[in-house]
Design an enzyme around this catalytic site. Structure first.
Site, PDB file in Angstrom:
ATOM      1  N   ASP A   9       0.774  -0.854  -0.719  1.00 41.91           N
ATOM      2  CA  ASP A   9       0.004   0.137   0.150  1.00 41.91           C
ATOM      3  C   ASP A   9       0.775   1.158  -0.262  1.00 41.91           C
ATOM      4  OD1 ASP A   9      -2.337  -1.461  -0.185  1.00 41.91           O
ATOM      5  OD2 ASP A   9      -2.808  -1.315   2.499  1.00 41.91           O
ATOM      6  N   ARG A  10       0.503   2.232  -0.596  1.00 40.50           N
ATOM      7  CA  ARG A  10       0.958   3.702  -0.564  1.00 40.50           C
ATOM      8  C   ARG A  10       1.692   4.037   1.203  1.00 40.50           C
ATOM      9  NH1 ARG A  10       0.292   8.888  -2.991  1.00 40.50           N
ATOM     10  NH2 ARG A  10      -1.611   8.520  -4.221  1.00 40.50           N
TER      11      ARG A  10
END
Length: 285
Positions: free
Chosen positions: A128-129
């Protein structure tokens, strides 16, 4: 000294190959080329004397003081097939509809191409970012497919460190639910109609406000750890989307610190590690 290129015609260790190719220099002088990082094999800097060579590879000796390619993030491991980096929090693994340029994939590709103009990278998995940690890329399509086709059987561990608000009701436990994503892209547990997600956690240390957990996921669902820990009543610190009330480090306190897997070509067991980010351990004291 000018840059020199040599082609490998038979298998063997690197140092004897260099001694055979570089005439008129002492063994110690040749060793110093490796120590100073002047030797590259297929575009990757090599310092080990016993690095194995295979026919068809290209060995380059670069001038002392020549500029080395620098990555914008820590490189945990690199060889002819793989590049393993420590992705910082806040950086996408790959392009999205909104962001095409500032991604780990794009930046890692630029790094590879500074030493190999035609070098390529292939995405094997994603983070995930807002999650930092171990991220693996393949340097050719064959390697990418070898890992992706057998990812669930090759990967024996995906370990995370999570700083959570409060303290879980048990020191160690396994959370097993069905997860579904709603229209707002938030993941939550349901009784039916979702995908199975399994998260195991163990308490490493605890303070008055925060607890540091070792988390091991058995499935790789989107936002799995964040959803499970939030539903446990202990959201990841800094995770406002999943109910966190505090942001002590100015980031999501979730870090992929270990990736253990089997090399699909050699059967070798590999373990890639990224140290805990600054502040993680001090929060849970």
């Amino acid at each position: 000294m000018q840059e020199k290129t040599y082609s490998v015609t038979q298998a063997g260790p690197l140092l004897p190959f260099l001694l055979e190719q570089i005439r008129g220099q002492s063994r110690n002088n040749v060793k110093s080329l490796l120590t100073r990082g002047q030797v590259q094999v297929d575009g990757v800097t090599v310092t080990r004397h016993d690095h194995p060579l295979e026919p068809g590879q290209v060995v380059v000796i670069r001038p002392q003081g020549s500029r080395e390619a620098k990555a914008p993030f820590p490189v945990l491991y690199e060889d002819q097939r793989l590049l393993v980096i420590e992705k910082p929090a806040g950086l996408l693994s790959m392009a999205s509809d909104r962001e095409k340029v500032r991604t780990a994939y794009r930046m890692a590709t630029d790094y590879v191409r500074r030493s190999q103009s035609k070098g390529r990278l292939f995405i094997v998995h994603r983070l995930d970012r807002d999650t930092s940690g171990v991220l693996l890329f393949a340097k050719d399509e064959q390697t990418k497919r070898a890992y992706q086709d057998r990812w669930d059987t090759l990967v024996s561990r995906r370990g995370y460190l999570a700083v959570v608000e409060g303290r879980p009701p048990r020191e160690t436990d396994t959370i097993r639910t069905l997860l579904r994503e709603n229209a707002a892209h938030k993941v939550y547990s349901v009784r039916s109609g979702g995908k199975e997600a399994i998260t195991h956690y163990t308490t490493l240390s605890a303070g008055t406000e925060y607890t540091l957990l070792e988390v091991d996921i058995r499935t790789g669902r989107k936002n799995q750890i964040r959803a499970h820990l939030s539903e446990l009543g202990c959201p990841v610190a800094g995770d406002q989307d999943y109910g966190a009330a505090t942001d002590p480090l100015g980031r999501l306190c979730l870090h992929a610190h270990e990736l253990a897997l089997t090399d699909p070509f050699t059967g070798e067991q590999r373990l890639f590690r990224a140290a805990a980010p600054k502040g993680f351990r001090s929060l849970a004291r």
